[in-house]
Design a protein around this motif. Sequence first.
Motif, PDB file in Angstrom:
ATOM      1  N   LEU A  97     -81.465  20.992  46.300  1.00 36.94           N
ATOM      2  CA  LEU A  97     -82.165  20.108  47.233  1.00 36.94           C
ATOM      3  C   LEU A  97     -83.342  19.474  46.493  1.00 36.94           C
ATOM      4  O   LEU A  97     -84.109  20.152  45.815  1.00 36.94           O
ATOM      5  CB  LEU A  97     -82.669  20.887  48.450  1.00 36.94           C
ATOM      6  N   LEU A  98     -83.465  18.166  46.627  1.00 38.98           N
ATOM      7  CA  LEU A  98     -84.525  17.439  45.939  1.00 38.98           C
ATOM      8  C   LEU A  98     -85.892  17.845  46.474  1.00 38.98           C
ATOM      9  O   LEU A  98     -86.153  17.761  47.680  1.00 38.98           O
ATOM     10  CB  LEU A  98     -84.321  15.934  46.116  1.00 38.98           C
ATOM     11  N   ALA A 120     -84.357  25.550  57.508  1.00 37.59           N
ATOM     12  CA  ALA A 120     -83.559  26.677  57.026  1.00 37.59           C
ATOM     13  C   ALA A 120     -82.096  26.313  56.811  1.00 37.59           C
ATOM     14  O   ALA A 120     -81.377  27.010  56.084  1.00 37.59           O
ATOM     15  CB  ALA A 120     -83.670  27.837  58.003  1.00 37.59           C
ATOM     16  N   ASN A 121     -81.645  25.224  57.435  1.00 33.91           N
ATOM     17  CA  ASN A 121     -80.255  24.790  57.301  1.00 33.91           C
ATOM     18  C   ASN A 121     -80.070  23.754  56.195  1.00 33.91           C
ATOM     19  O   ASN A 121     -78.965  23.227  56.019  1.00 33.91           O
ATOM     20  CB  ASN A 121     -79.754  24.226  58.626  1.00 33.91           C
ATOM     21  N   GLY A 122     -81.131  23.450  55.479  1.00 37.53           N
ATOM     22  CA  GLY A 122     -81.033  22.478  54.400  1.00 37.53           C
ATOM     23  C   GLY A 122     -81.166  21.038  54.844  1.00 37.53           C
ATOM     24  O   GLY A 122     -80.909  20.119  54.050  1.00 37.53           O
ATOM     25  N   TYR A 145     -88.111  14.074  60.285  1.00 39.95           N
ATOM     26  CA  TYR A 145     -86.808  14.084  60.933  1.00 39.95           C
ATOM     27  C   TYR A 145     -86.632  15.370  61.734  1.00 39.95           C
ATOM     28  O   TYR A 145     -87.184  16.415  61.380  1.00 39.95           O
ATOM     29  CB  TYR A 145     -85.689  13.986  59.887  1.00 39.95           C
ATOM     30  N   ALA A 146     -85.849  15.263  62.813  1.00 39.09           N
ATOM     31  CA  ALA A 146     -85.503  16.437  63.616  1.00 39.09           C
ATOM     32  C   ALA A 146     -84.005  16.422  63.890  1.00 39.09           C
ATOM     33  O   ALA A 146     -83.366  15.357  63.881  1.00 39.09           O
ATOM     34  CB  ALA A 146     -86.286  16.437  64.933  1.00 39.09           C
ATOM     35  N   TYR A 147     -83.440  17.613  64.136  1.00 36.62           N
ATOM     36  CA  TYR A 147     -81.995  17.757  64.296  1.00 36.62           C
ATOM     37  C   TYR A 147     -81.693  18.655  65.496  1.00 36.62           C
ATOM     38  O   TYR A 147     -82.507  19.496  65.889  1.00 36.62           O
ATOM     39  CB  TYR A 147     -81.381  18.371  63.032  1.00 36.62           C
ATOM     40  N   ASP A 148     -80.489  18.486  66.071  1.00 34.08           N
ATOM     41  CA  ASP A 148     -80.081  19.376  67.149  1.00 34.08           C
ATOM     42  C   ASP A 148     -79.392  20.606  66.560  1.00 34.08           C
ATOM     43  O   ASP A 148     -79.318  20.770  65.335  1.00 34.08           O
ATOM     44  CB  ASP A 148     -79.182  18.644  68.163  1.00 34.08           C
TER      45      ASP A 148
END
Length: 211
Positions: A97-98, A120-122, A145-148
């Motif tokens: 991961l950069l 934690a999920n990359g 950024y945000a994710y579900d």
Amino acid sequence: YDANGNVILYLDYRVDAYTNSVEDIYKYVYTYDANNNNISEIEFEWDDATGTWLERYKIESEFNSNKMITETVNFYWSNSQWSGGETTEYTYDAYDLLLDKTTTTSFGLITSVETYTYDANGNNISNITTGYNGTELYNVRKEEYAYDVNGYQTLSEEFSWNTQSNMWVLTYKKETEYDLQGNPTEVVYTNWDISTSTVIYNTKNIFTYDL
């Protein structure tokens, strides 16, 4: 293409509207290492006066053993030789991961640094760009950024640094909703005027899908 399917030559043409003849514009030449990493890209421009291809730009790249790019050097053609040499170096964590990207001039002076963080999920959750004034780094831009729970990006925000308040100021936001199949069903875009902190653009797109 070469024997490995890599693009080694790309030609850009245009058609003259009056003569209907094909004219050269740009040519791109690519080279690769033994691992099929693109280590060189040279851009040429067609010169009608001399009837030859003239060099314009060149990018040279290096990669690590995991085929991740670690360095790029940019050159431009001037006075019959390659000049410039702006360099960007990349560093990664153990999962490739950069983590950061640092750009320096040909004299080794830092011009910008970009840092990246992940959950934690990359998933990439923030990027911060800083400039350099010769003595210290200063904030320029930030993205968050945000994710579900399924890993779909639901929120993208961009901030600019306000030098008067010494705070990040929100300038752009994209909000996305998804259906059970992961298709985006609604996307809302919002832009703000930095000086007045008022919304200057707001739109919503709704998507539907067949079965």
